[in-house]
Design an enzyme around this catalytic site. Sequence first.
Site, PDB file in Angstrom:
ATOM      1  N   ASN A  47     -14.296 -26.735  49.953  1.00  0.00           N
ATOM      2  CA  ASN A  47     -14.109 -26.158  51.199  1.00  0.00           C
ATOM      3  C   ASN A  47     -14.107 -24.630  51.109  1.00  0.00           C
ATOM      4  O   ASN A  47     -13.375 -24.169  49.895  1.00  0.00           O
ATOM      5  CB  ASN A  47     -12.781 -26.676  52.079  1.00  0.00           C
ATOM      6  CG  ASN A  47     -11.603 -26.825  51.359  1.00  0.00           C
ATOM      7  OD1 ASN A  47     -11.509 -26.826  49.943  1.00  0.00           O
ATOM      8  ND2 ASN A  47     -10.620 -26.743  51.875  1.00  0.00           N
ATOM      9  N   GLU A  49     -12.914 -21.451  53.252  1.00  0.00           N
ATOM     10  CA  GLU A  49     -12.168 -21.062  54.503  1.00  0.00           C
ATOM     11  C   GLU A  49     -12.586 -19.414  54.937  1.00  0.00           C
ATOM     12  O   GLU A  49     -13.265 -18.848  54.067  1.00  0.00           O
ATOM     13  CB  GLU A  49     -10.689 -21.029  54.363  1.00  0.00           C
ATOM     14  CG  GLU A  49     -10.171 -22.593  54.139  1.00  0.00           C
ATOM     15  CD  GLU A  49      -8.845 -22.881  53.978  1.00  0.00           C
ATOM     16  OE1 GLU A  49      -7.980 -21.879  53.765  1.00  0.00           O
ATOM     17  OE2 GLU A  49      -8.374 -24.039  54.151  1.00  0.00           O
ATOM     18  N   CYS A  58     -15.958 -27.376  55.396  1.00  0.00           N
ATOM     19  CA  CYS A  58     -15.325 -28.576  54.421  1.00  0.00           C
ATOM     20  C   CYS A  58     -16.303 -28.747  53.320  1.00  0.00           C
ATOM     21  O   CYS A  58     -17.375 -28.381  53.220  1.00  0.00           O
ATOM     22  CB  CYS A  58     -15.380 -29.677  55.297  1.00  0.00           C
ATOM     23  SG  CYS A  58     -14.519 -29.863  56.516  1.00  0.00           S
ATOM     24  N   GLU A  60     -17.139 -31.530  51.817  1.00  0.00           N
ATOM     25  CA  GLU A  60     -18.198 -32.573  51.979  1.00  0.00           C
ATOM     26  C   GLU A  60     -19.506 -31.915  52.731  1.00  0.00           C
ATOM     27  O   GLU A  60     -20.614 -32.199  51.960  1.00  0.00           O
ATOM     28  CB  GLU A  60     -17.906 -33.598  52.960  1.00  0.00           C
ATOM     29  CG  GLU A  60     -16.902 -34.409  52.674  1.00  0.00           C
ATOM     30  CD  GLU A  60     -15.523 -33.844  53.108  1.00  0.00           C
ATOM     31  OE1 GLU A  60     -15.184 -32.515  53.219  1.00  0.00           O
ATOM     32  OE2 GLU A  60     -14.616 -34.675  53.808  1.00  0.00           O
ATOM     33  N   CYS A  89     -13.096 -35.211  57.762  1.00  0.00           N
ATOM     34  CA  CYS A  89     -13.207 -34.982  59.117  1.00  0.00           C
ATOM     35  C   CYS A  89     -14.254 -35.342  59.868  1.00  0.00           C
ATOM     36  O   CYS A  89     -15.276 -35.912  59.433  1.00  0.00           O
ATOM     37  CB  CYS A  89     -12.708 -33.302  59.477  1.00  0.00           C
ATOM     38  SG  CYS A  89     -14.458 -32.527  59.418  1.00  0.00           S
ATOM     39  N   CYS A  92     -17.863 -33.816  59.067  1.00  0.00           N
ATOM     40  CA  CYS A  92     -18.123 -34.241  58.014  1.00  0.00           C
ATOM     41  C   CYS A  92     -18.845 -35.850  58.136  1.00  0.00           C
ATOM     42  O   CYS A  92     -19.953 -36.009  57.403  1.00  0.00           O
ATOM     43  CB  CYS A  92     -17.428 -34.138  56.749  1.00  0.00           C
ATOM     44  SG  CYS A  92     -17.068 -32.373  56.429  1.00  0.00           S
TER      45      CYS A  92
HETATM   46  N1  THU Z   1     -11.194 -29.806  54.608  1.00  0.00           N
HETATM   47  C1  THU Z   1     -12.313 -30.353  54.013  1.00  0.00           C
HETATM   48  O1  THU Z   1     -12.659 -29.592  53.364  1.00  0.00           O
HETATM   49  N2  THU Z   1     -12.745 -31.615  54.237  1.00  0.00           N
HETATM   50  C2  THU Z   1     -12.433 -32.399  54.991  1.00  0.00           C
HETATM   51  O2  THU Z   1     -12.981 -33.538  55.466  1.00  0.00           O
HETATM   52  C3  THU Z   1     -11.122 -32.048  55.864  1.00  0.00           C
HETATM   53  C4  THU Z   1     -10.639 -30.808  55.898  1.00  0.00           C
HETATM   54  C5  THU Z   1     -10.784 -28.862  54.349  1.00  0.00           C
HETATM   55  C6  THU Z   1     -10.985 -27.616  55.699  1.00  0.00           C
HETATM   56  C7  THU Z   1      -9.901 -26.706  55.419  1.00  0.00           C
HETATM   57  O3  THU Z   1     -10.260 -25.706  54.636  1.00  0.00           O
HETATM   58  C8  THU Z   1      -8.911 -27.521  54.707  1.00  0.00           C
HETATM   59  O4  THU Z   1      -9.304 -28.797  54.485  1.00  0.00           O
HETATM   60  C9  THU Z   1      -7.737 -27.912  55.884  1.00  0.00           C
HETATM   61  O5  THU Z   1      -8.073 -28.308  57.039  1.00  0.00           O
END
Ligand code: THU
Length: 138
Positions: A47, A49, A58, A60, A89, A92
């Site tokens: 991920n 940000e 994310c 995935e 999420c 994804c």
């Molecule tokens: N996140 C992912 O990388 N994958 C997911 O499927 C759920 C959330 C990340 C996004 C963000 O950087 C952190 O987790 C918190 O939401």
Amino acid sequence: MKLSDEQKQTLIQAALQVRRWAYVPYSNYRVGAALLTESGKIYDGVNVENAAYPATICAERTAVFKAVSEGERHFVAIVVATENGGTPCGSCRQVLAEFGLDIQVIVVDAQGTIHLETTVNELLPGAFTSKQLPPHES
Ligand code: THU
């Protein structure tokens, strides 16, 4: 295509290892993903940000987009490694569904313990897919 135990362990290790590169200054929630293609390659992702929070991507989707931009479209499985077994999420799930409802999805925690073993179809029942669109190029 069924994932062998050896492939599963290799993917789990890849997802755990790549978590170190997660760019998570805001949530501190590291996610690593490892995606196995039918051609036998592994694409990993984290991920990433952003100060403008919705611009975050994310792990995935990073892995899927890396693979697709290298010419891969056929996937067997994805392992997602989070601190506590947090699940993919909705965005994804939808992106994975684009490339196959049968893709296996395995979620592990930071210790590598498996929390969930499922498929995209089970994670996103009734997914909107290209079948619902008018004729198009693939
Ligand atoms: N996140 C992912 O990388 N994958 C997911 O499927 C759920 C959330 C990340 C996004 C963000 O950087 C952190 O987790 C918190 O939401």
